[in-house]
Design an enzyme around this catalytic site. Structure first.
Site, PDB file in Angstrom:
ATOM      1  N   ASP A 234      43.813  45.672  37.659  1.00  0.00           N
ATOM      2  CA  ASP A 234      44.330  44.632  36.774  1.00  0.00           C
ATOM      3  C   ASP A 234      43.520  43.347  37.041  1.00  0.00           C
ATOM      4  OD1 ASP A 234      47.095  43.954  35.114  1.00  0.00           O
ATOM      5  OD2 ASP A 234      46.382  42.218  36.261  1.00  0.00           O
TER       6      ASP A 234
ATOM      7  N   HIS B  77      53.171  42.641  40.622  1.00  0.00           N
ATOM      8  CA  HIS B  77      53.509  41.352  41.247  1.00  0.00           C
ATOM      9  C   HIS B  77      54.863  41.382  41.956  1.00  0.00           C
ATOM     10  CE1 HIS B  77      50.039  39.515  39.456  1.00  0.00           C
ATOM     11  NE2 HIS B  77      50.450  39.756  38.222  1.00  0.00           N
TER      12      HIS B  77
ATOM     13  N   ASP C 294      43.632  43.595  31.142  1.00  0.00           N
ATOM     14  CA  ASP C 294      43.397  42.161  30.948  1.00  0.00           C
ATOM     15  C   ASP C 294      42.040  41.706  31.481  1.00  0.00           C
ATOM     16  OD1 ASP C 294      44.582  42.774  33.384  1.00  0.00           O
ATOM     17  OD2 ASP C 294      46.227  41.346  33.187  1.00  0.00           O
TER      18      ASP C 294
ATOM     19  N   HIS D  49      44.690  40.430  37.450  1.00  0.00           N
ATOM     20  CA  HIS D  49      45.383  39.589  38.422  1.00  0.00           C
ATOM     21  C   HIS D  49      45.574  40.324  39.749  1.00  0.00           C
ATOM     22  CE1 HIS D  49      46.865  38.325  34.360  1.00  0.00           C
ATOM     23  NE2 HIS D  49      46.687  37.115  34.853  1.00  0.00           N
TER      24      HIS D  49
HETATM   25  C1  OKP Z   1      50.907  40.062  34.878  1.00  0.00           C
HETATM   26  B1  OKP Z   1      49.906  41.199  35.090  1.00  0.00           B
HETATM   27  C2  OKP Z   1      51.811  31.221  32.536  1.00  0.00           C
HETATM   28  C3  OKP Z   1      50.646  31.925  33.160  1.00  0.00           C
HETATM   29  C4  OKP Z   1      51.041  32.907  34.218  1.00  0.00           C
HETATM   30  C5  OKP Z   1      51.714  35.203  34.508  1.00  0.00           C
HETATM   31  C6  OKP Z   1      50.684  36.275  34.394  1.00  0.00           C
HETATM   32  C7  OKP Z   1      51.250  37.600  34.816  1.00  0.00           C
HETATM   33  C8  OKP Z   1      50.268  38.721  34.643  1.00  0.00           C
HETATM   34  N1  OKP Z   1      52.480  31.845  31.535  1.00  0.00           N
HETATM   35  N2  OKP Z   1      51.469  34.103  33.633  1.00  0.00           N
HETATM   36  O1  OKP Z   1      49.180  41.117  36.277  1.00  0.00           O
HETATM   37  O2  OKP Z   1      49.041  41.419  33.981  1.00  0.00           O
HETATM   38 ZN    ZN Z   2      47.303  41.190  34.942  1.00  0.00          ZN
END
Ligand code: OKP
Ligand code: ZN
Length: 335
Positions: A190, A156, A279, A192
């Protein structure tokens, strides 16, 4: 298989994240990497290597110098100014705002969400970047595959902003280094969208970025990752996003990944970088996908089937008790 790991990740241990209107324990915790390390230590085939220290050259090929300076000294400035605990933003710079001098103002300038900076954040992120670069060097020197057990994650982080538990974009730093040695494909699996990696290579003609992820219409990072984001300039056509629905299982995911890997084959890269998140797993507390342990193994086999020298970089995955098994199952396909 070579596994590059630094114990410095333990120095990065924020206490809380801002979630659902309040503070909750930080999901991206040291136990994640320790679980993977322990499982690989018992595997019989993981060959652990320390990261080699690098100067800032490879980082500066991805990140702005002022952003790196901010990350390096922000927590020190926060503490010196009387702050205690982690530094986190509650106010964000308007897009056309000025670069401020105060560390509390700067984290709202150098970030796009409330991801905190803890005392050991810089040391941990810097060691993770060294791990990814070391693993890339091993692949360039002839290893068929190498795994950088990075923590915190990186995908990110943009050229000049932290967010989503990420500070330095390790996969991007390594991919840019590899791209100087031949065309490079990044496949981000990933859960996300890897918005930072996408941004960094958006106009780069030497790097293909392909990402499978939860639809940003309702999932983090929310503002990037749509299928119509396809690259620009020299990079036109070299960004390929595949947003997926909640609840997708092993077969649906395998079909989507198969299509994405056809895009990689068409590009014909010399090197492959995998941004690896666990994830997507059915028991992940942040995710909504339904991949099984076997599904992660299938993804590993599909990616290994490209037959390319491959750097695997750890990103997310938050079902701590399962991460070791997931890493063993995925990585087994590459050896
Ligand atoms: C990082 B990676 C609120 C929800 C958003 C951010 C997620 C980051 C994921 N705490 N949290 O891509 O696994
Ligand atoms: Zn992620």
């Amino acid at each position: 298989m070579k596994v590059v790991f630094s114990a410095h990740h333990r120095l990065h241990a924020p206490r809380f994240e801002f979630s659902r209107g309040g503070l909750t324990p930080y999901s991206e915790c040291p136990a994640r990497a320790e679980g993977i390390r322990a499982a690989l230590s018992g595997s019989g085939w993981a060959d652990f290597v320390d990261p080699r220290p690098h100067d800032d050259g490879a980082l500066l090929a991805v990140h702005d110098a002022d952003y790196l300076d901010f990350l390096r000294q922000a927590h020190r400035a926060w503490t010196a100014g009387g702050g205690c605990g982690d530094l986190a933003a509650a106010t964000f710079a308007a897009r056309n705002g000025r670069r401020p001098g105060d560390c509390v103002a700067q984290i709202g300038y150098y970030g796009f969400d409330t991801t905190p900076i803890a005392e050991g954040t810089w040391a941990a992120a810097r060691a993770a970047a060294d791990a990814a670069l070391t693993a890339a060097e091993l692949v360039a020197a002839g290893e068929p595959a190498a795994y950088a057990l990075c923590r915190p994650p990186g995908h990110h982080a943009t050229r000049n902003q932290l967010g989503g538990y990420c500070y330095l974009n390790h996969a991007a730093v390594a991919a840019r280094w590899l791209a100087a040695r031949g065309p490079t494909a990044i496949v981000d699996v990933d859960y996300h969208h890897g918005n930072g990696t996408q941004e960094i290579f958006y106009e780069d003609g030497r790097v293909l970025f392909v990402s499978l992820h939860a639809d940003p219409a309702w999932e983090y990072p929310l503002y990037w990752g749509y299928a119509d984001e396809t690259g620009r300039g020299f990079g036109a056509g070299l960004t390929h996003n595949v947003p997926l629905p909640a609840g997708i299982g092993d077969d649906g995911y395998a079909a989507a990944l198969g299509g994405a890997l056809d895009v990689v084959r068409d590009f014909g890269p010399r090197w492959l970088v995998v941004s690896l998140g666990f994830d997507t797993y059915e028991r992940d507390p942040l995710g909504t996908f339904r991949l099984s342990l076997d599904g992660l193994g299938r993804s590993g086999r599909a990616l290994a089937g490209l037959g390319l020298p491959t750097l695997i970089v750890q990103e997310g995955g938050y079902c701590v008790e399962a991460l070791g098994d997931l890493a063993l199952r995925f990585l087994d396909a590459f050896r």
